[in-house]
Design a protein around this motif. Structure first.
Motif, PDB file in Angstrom:
ATOM      1  N   VAL A  91      -6.383   0.662   5.087  1.00 28.71           N
ATOM      2  CA  VAL A  91      -5.270   1.593   5.327  1.00 28.71           C
ATOM      3  C   VAL A  91      -5.287   2.226   3.912  1.00 28.71           C
ATOM      4  CG1 VAL A  91      -2.780   1.379   5.277  1.00 28.71           C
ATOM      5  CG2 VAL A  91      -3.918  -0.117   6.470  1.00 28.71           C
ATOM      6  N   SER A  92      -5.544   3.551   3.952  1.00 29.23           N
ATOM      7  CA  SER A  92      -5.753   4.228   2.726  1.00 29.23           C
ATOM      8  C   SER A  92      -5.322   5.622   2.651  1.00 29.23           C
ATOM      9  CB  SER A  92      -7.132   4.412   2.265  1.00 29.23           C
ATOM     10  OG  SER A  92      -7.840   5.452   2.610  1.00 29.23           O
ATOM     11  N   GLN A  93      -4.675   6.409   1.613  1.00 27.56           N
ATOM     12  CA  GLN A  93      -4.186   7.467   1.529  1.00 27.56           C
ATOM     13  C   GLN A  93      -3.234   7.897   2.322  1.00 27.56           C
ATOM     14  OE1 GLN A  93      -8.124   9.511   1.771  1.00 27.56           O
ATOM     15  NE2 GLN A  93      -8.699   9.153  -0.380  1.00 27.56           N
ATOM     16  N   ASN A  94      -2.243   7.047   2.933  1.00 26.21           N
ATOM     17  CA  ASN A  94      -1.172   7.448   3.826  1.00 26.21           C
ATOM     18  C   ASN A  94      -0.130   7.762   2.778  1.00 26.21           C
ATOM     19  OD1 ASN A  94      -2.562   6.594   6.518  1.00 26.21           O
ATOM     20  ND2 ASN A  94      -2.739   4.853   5.479  1.00 26.21           N
ATOM     21  N   VAL A  95       1.081   8.395   3.434  1.00 27.53           N
ATOM     22  CA  VAL A  95       2.092   8.717   2.708  1.00 27.53           C
ATOM     23  C   VAL A  95       3.329   8.027   3.436  1.00 27.53           C
ATOM     24  CG1 VAL A  95       3.587  10.449   2.114  1.00 27.53           C
ATOM     25  CG2 VAL A  95       1.309  10.630   1.685  1.00 27.53           C
ATOM     26  N   PHE A  96       4.099   7.120   2.896  1.00 28.48           N
ATOM     27  CA  PHE A  96       5.075   6.461   3.321  1.00 28.48           C
ATOM     28  C   PHE A  96       6.457   7.042   2.892  1.00 28.48           C
ATOM     29  CE2 PHE A  96       1.726   3.736   3.999  1.00 28.48           C
ATOM     30  CZ  PHE A  96       1.648   3.149   5.316  1.00 28.48           C
ATOM     31  N   TYR A  97       7.347   7.771   3.651  1.00 29.44           N
ATOM     32  CA  TYR A  97       8.191   8.492   2.941  1.00 29.44           C
ATOM     33  C   TYR A  97       9.630   8.102   3.724  1.00 29.44           C
ATOM     34  CZ  TYR A  97      11.018  12.477   1.131  1.00 29.44           C
ATOM     35  OH  TYR A  97      11.856  13.178   0.832  1.00 29.44           O
ATOM     36  N   LYS A  98      10.584   7.645   2.830  1.00 30.77           N
ATOM     37  CA  LYS A  98      11.760   7.513   3.366  1.00 30.77           C
ATOM     38  C   LYS A  98      12.059   6.600   4.608  1.00 30.77           C
ATOM     39  CE  LYS A  98      14.721  10.904   1.290  1.00 30.77           C
ATOM     40  NZ  LYS A  98      15.383  12.028   1.126  1.00 30.77           N
ATOM     41  N   ASN A  99      11.387   5.408   4.715  1.00 31.34           N
ATOM     42  CA  ASN A  99      11.293   4.586   5.915  1.00 31.34           C
ATOM     43  C   ASN A  99      12.228   3.390   5.506  1.00 31.34           C
ATOM     44  OD1 ASN A  99       9.247   5.812   7.807  1.00 31.34           O
ATOM     45  ND2 ASN A  99       8.237   5.317   5.809  1.00 31.34           N
ATOM     46  N   THR A 100      12.837   2.907   6.599  1.00 30.93           N
ATOM     47  CA  THR A 100      13.699   1.720   6.075  1.00 30.93           C
ATOM     48  C   THR A 100      12.831   0.599   5.467  1.00 30.93           C
ATOM     49  OG1 THR A 100      15.396   2.205   7.809  1.00 30.93           O
ATOM     50  CG2 THR A 100      15.452  -0.095   6.891  1.00 30.93           C
ATOM     51  N   GLN A 101      11.589   0.230   6.364  1.00 29.83           N
ATOM     52  CA  GLN A 101      10.610  -0.578   5.813  1.00 29.83           C
ATOM     53  C   GLN A 101       9.128   0.320   5.501  1.00 29.83           C
ATOM     54  OE1 GLN A 101      10.691  -4.356   7.850  1.00 29.83           O
ATOM     55  NE2 GLN A 101      12.663  -3.257   8.409  1.00 29.83           N
ATOM     56  N   GLY A 102       8.450   0.423   4.585  1.00 26.69           N
ATOM     57  CA  GLY A 102       7.266   1.174   4.447  1.00 26.69           C
ATOM     58  C   GLY A 102       6.232   0.610   5.342  1.00 26.69           C
ATOM     59  N   ILE A 103       5.533  -0.656   5.024  1.00 26.46           N
ATOM     60  CA  ILE A 103       4.794  -1.462   5.499  1.00 26.46           C
ATOM     61  C   ILE A 103       5.429  -2.906   5.727  1.00 26.46           C
ATOM     62  CG2 ILE A 103       2.483  -2.733   5.625  1.00 26.46           C
ATOM     63  CD1 ILE A 103       1.404  -0.253   4.282  1.00 26.46           C
ATOM     64  N   LEU A 104       5.426  -3.319   7.033  1.00 27.50           N
ATOM     65  CA  LEU A 104       5.863  -4.756   7.271  1.00 27.50           C
ATOM     66  C   LEU A 104       4.565  -5.475   7.672  1.00 27.50           C
ATOM     67  CD1 LEU A 104       8.061  -6.914   7.827  1.00 27.50           C
ATOM     68  CD2 LEU A 104       8.638  -5.859   9.885  1.00 27.50           C
ATOM     69  N   ALA A 105       4.036  -6.296   7.164  1.00 33.84           N
ATOM     70  CA  ALA A 105       2.666  -6.923   7.523  1.00 33.84           C
ATOM     71  C   ALA A 105       3.075  -8.711   7.680  1.00 33.84           C
ATOM     72  CB  ALA A 105       1.851  -6.900   6.522  1.00 33.84           C
ATOM     73  N   GLU A 106       2.464  -9.159   8.887  1.00 31.52           N
ATOM     74  CA  GLU A 106       2.544 -10.270   9.314  1.00 31.52           C
ATOM     75  C   GLU A 106       1.191 -10.839   9.899  1.00 31.52           C
ATOM     76  OE1 GLU A 106       5.733 -10.918  11.960  1.00 31.52           O
ATOM     77  OE2 GLU A 106       7.076 -10.700  10.512  1.00 31.52           O
ATOM     78  N   ASN A 107       0.864 -11.917   9.472  1.00 29.43           N
ATOM     79  CA  ASN A 107      -0.493 -12.614  10.039  1.00 29.43           C
ATOM     80  C   ASN A 107      -1.638 -11.469   9.829  1.00 29.43           C
ATOM     81  OD1 ASN A 107       1.883 -14.048  11.093  1.00 29.43           O
ATOM     82  ND2 ASN A 107      -0.193 -15.312  11.921  1.00 29.43           N
ATOM     83  N   SER A 108      -1.566 -10.658   8.824  1.00 30.08           N
ATOM     84  CA  SER A 108      -2.630  -9.726   8.777  1.00 30.08           C
ATOM     85  C   SER A 108      -3.845 -10.018   7.491  1.00 30.08           C
ATOM     86  CB  SER A 108      -2.101  -8.427   8.673  1.00 30.08           C
ATOM     87  OG  SER A 108      -1.275  -7.807   9.851  1.00 30.08           O
ATOM     88  N   ASP A 109      -4.717 -10.231   7.910  1.00 29.57           N
ATOM     89  CA  ASP A 109      -5.783 -10.709   6.948  1.00 29.57           C
ATOM     90  C   ASP A 109      -6.807  -9.606   6.381  1.00 29.57           C
ATOM     91  OD1 ASP A 109      -4.339 -13.076   7.494  1.00 29.57           O
ATOM     92  OD2 ASP A 109      -6.089 -13.604   8.900  1.00 29.57           O
ATOM     93  N   ARG A 110      -7.273  -9.761   5.319  1.00 29.93           N
ATOM     94  CA  ARG A 110      -8.428  -9.002   4.868  1.00 29.93           C
ATOM     95  C   ARG A 110      -8.252  -7.501   5.007  1.00 29.93           C
ATOM     96  NH1 ARG A 110     -10.232 -13.228   7.362  1.00 29.93           N
ATOM     97  NH2 ARG A 110     -10.752 -12.170   9.159  1.00 29.93           N
ATOM     98  N   ILE A 111      -7.146  -7.054   4.716  1.00 28.04           N
ATOM     99  CA  ILE A 111      -6.763  -5.494   4.853  1.00 28.04           C
ATOM    100  C   ILE A 111      -6.857  -4.914   3.431  1.00 28.04           C
ATOM    101  CG2 ILE A 111      -5.124  -3.872   5.595  1.00 28.04           C
ATOM    102  CD1 ILE A 111      -4.175  -5.695   7.557  1.00 28.04           C
ATOM    103  N   GLU A 112      -7.572  -3.753   3.353  1.00 25.76           N
ATOM    104  CA  GLU A 112      -7.530  -3.110   2.024  1.00 25.76           C
ATOM    105  C   GLU A 112      -6.352  -1.797   2.034  1.00 25.76           C
ATOM    106  OE1 GLU A 112     -11.255  -1.079   0.122  1.00 25.76           O
ATOM    107  OE2 GLU A 112     -11.824  -2.744   1.210  1.00 25.76           O
TER     108      GLU A 112
END
Lengths: 244, 410
Positions: B264-285
């Protein structure tokens, strides 16, 4: 007093803009300062000012001037100079650097308005205290105690209440409790401007709905006005009767 | 090069042998169904401007269906507008609207099933139940379409672009709004989603399940009911996307559930209630992303293993990182945090004291959501300070030991 407030806020906002550049971040930092410093400075200055000008006031009272205009004149003079210092101190850097879009202007106006309200309230309170207590040290400690209570202890009690009674639906009581505290009110007004994304979770949405509704706005405004009027009138009444 | 040339010649000869059938209101052939019966494989049907009522057009020859000045094909809410039942079909330049809606069947503006090499290009879809529906179809392209739905409820609406069990699809430069999910992928492999704009859909901007080895690049997902949801997939690339203004109690920019070995790269998260919500997610850059003014920039569950966050900018978020336990199995390093209070005396570009992005208050507000009303209170600031210097609740290991002093700018 304004000649102290003005450079302080001017330097802080100027410095924040100079280092940070982003208006939203500057506003976030300024809120902490406004909610923390502004009430403290106003309440301490208010107390000192009243006690220090006591001899002059006694001199004035010997003249054919009614007490009401002396008391209200002192109040207006002090709040006017503090507010002017604050508005200019924060406003000039903002006009110079920031305010790119409509929402930033709205946030800025909220910041100014809630700041001026806080000044009015935290000058009215020490005026009442200074009339009650003859002793300067007593008055000053009472003032600081009230500041400490409203800005720190009160929120601690709310947090304590929420955690203790977490099994009950507390959204409404919490709303009314915070509407009773002027610093909390000013803070929530700012929250609704800059922390909208976080407030959109379920409970936050309830808060937003209340303070965004006309009834919520009415109650907040009423509470702020009450916080100015009540100590001021009580102070005035005691001042009129006071035996100098 | 030679082979390419020969292929080109072959293509041209084939093309020359094909004939063109013109359909217009005053022509000899004035409806599409008649044109289809007269057409041979590789013919081109040119539809002139006008309104054509569809009585379920079924394309069963490998033709090109081309619209001139956007003719309207109207299903009048009675039928599926176009069904593609054969491979090698191109549909271009049509306005397709008013498909039937149904609670039991998946009825679409264009349905493509069990066929390959279908292209849907420059079309506009208005008020269809499903707009484009692909099932078991490989090598299809959905390019430059505008898709507008009028979905009211999740249960009675369909998706904008729906792919089920497809391979090598290309979804590019579409604008989708007002459907249930903007783009939906299930059992799709080796596909790309590039440059789309998916906004104001009532559920997710993009919904992704059991779809491995896909990439989505430079899309914008804005103001959808609950953002983008990516689940049960491996080897996903998400680069250069914008996740904006996904507001709501359960809304997030990007929800990752059981995603592994992804990027997951060079993304823009702007004005979200939650930007990223991660569960059970492994080996992510997570690399070089911008998190700006979100409620929670990153919520990472303790069920995530070996995720790696570096060179991200966290700017003006209410909460930077939140987690649900004192366990942490991810690494945060060399990120820029606008809440960082440290200093850089040796001037190497990294703060000298580590940054703790998890605030005590975010832990408390997770348990007692009402305390949100105390946000930015002096009392809460003091609580956070004590937690920052004497951590009790926040994970000891969730720290950035080398916080950047300045924003990461590539």
């Amino acid at each position: 007093m304004g000649d102290f407030i003005f450079p302080v806020f001017f330097l802080i906002s100027f410095g924040l803009f100079y280092l940070g550049n982003e208006a939203s971040k500057v506003i976030a930092s300024l809120i902490n300062i406004v909610l923390f410093i502004l009430p403290l400075v106003s309440i301490v200055f208010g107390t000192m000012y009243f006690y220090n000008s006591r001899e002059f006031m006694e001199l004035m009272l010997a003249q054919p001037i009614n007490r009401k205009s002396i008391f209200l004149g002192k109040f207006t003079g002090l709040t006017l100079s503090l507010s002017l210092g604050y508005v200019l101190g924060v406003g000039i850097p903002f006009v110079m650097f920031g305010m790119k879009d409509y929402s930033e202007i709205a946030t800025f106006l909220t910041l100014i308005l809630s700041g001026v309200c806080l000044i009015l309230i935290f000058v009215a309170i020490p005026f009442l205290i200074s009339v009650i207590f003859e002793d300067k040290v007593k008055g000053l400690s009472a003032s600081i105690l009230i500041w400490l209570y409203l800005s720190v202890v009160y929120d601690g009690l709310i947090l304590f209440m929420i955690v203790t009674f977490s099994d009950y639906p507390l959204e409404q009581p919490v709303i009314y409790l915070s509407a009773l505290n002027p610093i909390d009110l000013a803070r929530i007004m700012m929250l609704l401007k800059i922390d909208m994304s976080a407030l959109m979770v379920y409970t936050g949405a309830i808060f937003k709905k209340f303070f965004g509704s006309s009834m919520g706005l009415g109650i907040s405004f009423f509470s702020l006005v009450l916080w100015i009027i009540f100590p001021l009138l009580a102070g005035l009444k005691l001042f009129n009767k006071k035996d100098f | 090069m030679k082979w390419l040339f020969i292929a080109h010649i072959l293509f041209i000869t084939q093309y020359l042998s094909a004939k063109e059938i013109v359909v217009c209101k005053s022509c000899e052939i004035n409806d599409i169904q008649t044109a289809l019966t007269k057409a041979q494989n590789h013919d081109r049907i040119l539809i002139k401007k006008g309104v054509y009522i569809s009585k379920n057009i079924v394309i069963n020859k490998s033709i090109e269906l081309i619209g001139e000045d956007y003719p309207i094909i109207d299903g009048e809410h009675k039928v599926q507008v176009i069904t593609v039942g054969i491979s090698d079909v191109t549909i271009k330049g049509l306005i397709i609207k008013n498909s039937k809606s149904s609670y039991t069947d998946d009825i679409a503006g264009i349905k493509i099933e069990n066929v390959h090499n279908v292209v849907v290009e420059d079309c506009r879809f208005y008020d269809n139940f499903w707009a484009v529906y692909l099932a078991k179809s490989d090598n299809c392209k959905i390019v430059n379409n505008i898709i507008r739905g009028s979905a009211k409820r999740e249960t009675s609406s369909g998706n904008g672009i729906h792919l089920w069990n497809c391979k090598n699809a290309l979804i590019k430069n579409n604008k989708i709004s007002g459907h249930r999910d903007g783009i939906y992928f299930e059992f799709v492999e080796n596909s790309s989603i590039i440059g789309n704009l998916s906004e104001k859909n009532i559920r997710y901007g993009l919904h992704f399940m059991f779809s491995h080895h896909n990439e989505y690049l430079e899309n914008t997902f804005r103001a959808n009911g609950a953002g983008v949801v990516v689940m049960y997939s491996k080897h996903i690339k998400m680069i250069g996307n914008h996740f904006e203004e996904n507001w709501g109690p359960a809304a997030c920019g990007l929800l990752l559930k059981e995603i592994t070995d992804s990027f997951v790269s060079q993304n823009v998260f702007y004005k979200n209630t939650q930007g990223i919500l991660a569960e059970n997610s492994d080996r992510i850059e997570f690399k070089e992303n911008q998190f700006i003014e979100n409620g929670w920039a990153v919520k990472i569950g303790s069920s995530c293993l070996d995720d790696y966050f570096y060179h991200n900018n966290f700017i003006g978020n209410t909460f930077e990182v939140a987690t649900n336990s004192t366990m942490n199995n991810s690494v945060f390093s060399e990120n820029y945090w606008s809440d960082y209070k440290g200093y850089d005396l040796d001037r190497d570009g990294f703060g000298d004291i580590p940054h703790r992005p998890v605030r005590l208050f975010s832990y408390i507000s997770e348990k007692y959501p009402q305390v949100l009303i105390l946000l930015r209170s002096l009392f809460v600031t003091m609580l956070d300070l004590t937690e920052r210097y004497m951590p009790v609740f926040s994970p000891e290991t969730l720290i950035d030991k080398k916080p950047l002093i300045r924003k990461w700018i590539g």
